[in-house]
Scaffold this motif. Sequence first.
Motif, short mmCIF file in Angstrom:
data_model
loop_
_atom_site.label_atom_id
_atom_site.label_comp_id
_atom_site.label_asym_id
_atom_site.label_seq_id
_atom_site.Cartn_x
_atom_site.Cartn_y
_atom_site.Cartn_z
N ARG A 55 0.82 -1.22 0.00
CA ARG A 55 0.00 0.00 0.00
C ARG A 55 0.85 1.27 0.00
O ARG A 55 0.34 2.36 -0.16
CB ARG A 55 -0.92 -0.01 1.21
N LYS A 56 2.14 1.09 0.20
CA LYS A 56 3.04 2.24 0.20
C LYS A 56 3.21 2.72 -1.24
O LYS A 56 3.49 1.95 -2.14
CB LYS A 56 4.38 1.79 0.78
N ILE A 63 10.75 -1.39 -5.79
CA ILE A 63 12.11 -1.89 -5.54
C ILE A 63 12.07 -3.07 -4.58
O ILE A 63 12.73 -4.09 -4.81
CB ILE A 63 13.00 -0.76 -5.01
N GLY A 64 11.31 -2.96 -3.50
CA GLY A 64 11.20 -4.06 -2.54
C GLY A 64 10.58 -5.31 -3.14
O GLY A 64 11.04 -6.43 -2.87
N TYR A 65 9.55 -5.12 -3.95
CA TYR A 65 8.87 -6.26 -4.58
C TYR A 65 9.82 -7.01 -5.50
O TYR A 65 9.94 -8.24 -5.42
CB TYR A 65 7.65 -5.76 -5.36
N TRP A 66 10.50 -6.28 -6.39
CA TRP A 66 11.37 -6.95 -7.35
C TRP A 66 12.62 -7.53 -6.68
O TRP A 66 13.12 -8.58 -7.09
CB TRP A 66 11.74 -6.02 -8.49
N THR A 67 13.11 -6.89 -5.63
CA THR A 67 14.23 -7.46 -4.88
C THR A 67 13.82 -8.78 -4.24
O THR A 67 14.56 -9.78 -4.30
CB THR A 67 14.69 -6.47 -3.80
N PHE A 68 12.64 -8.81 -3.66
CA PHE A 68 12.11 -10.02 -3.04
C PHE A 68 11.96 -11.14 -4.08
O PHE A 68 12.39 -12.28 -3.86
CB PHE A 68 10.77 -9.71 -2.38
#
Length: 90
Positions: A55-56, A63-68
Amino acid sequence: MQMLSATAATRTAAARTAVAARSSVSRGLHTTRARLSSPYHYPEGPLSNIPFNPRKRGPGFTIGYWTFCVTGFSLPFLVAVWQTYHPAKA
C-alpha cells in the motif's frame, strides 16, 4: 458364518455409525481465541505475511517487490552453482 440380509446389514451399519457419532461428540473438541498478548503470536490477516507494504506509494514498493522476487528465484540456483564449483575439502 451367518449371512445377513440387506436390511439387517443396513441396520447394523447404521447402529455402528450412530455409536461412532456419539463418541466423537463427547470428545469436546473446540477452538480457542488467539491470545494477542502472547509474545509468540504474530499479526493475522491480509498483507501481514509478506515482508513489504504494497500500500506504500512510490518506488519503495516496486524496488522491494522486485528485490524479493529476484532473490527468491535466484537463490536456489546460486546455491546449486556454489555447491557444484566450490573447492573440495581434503
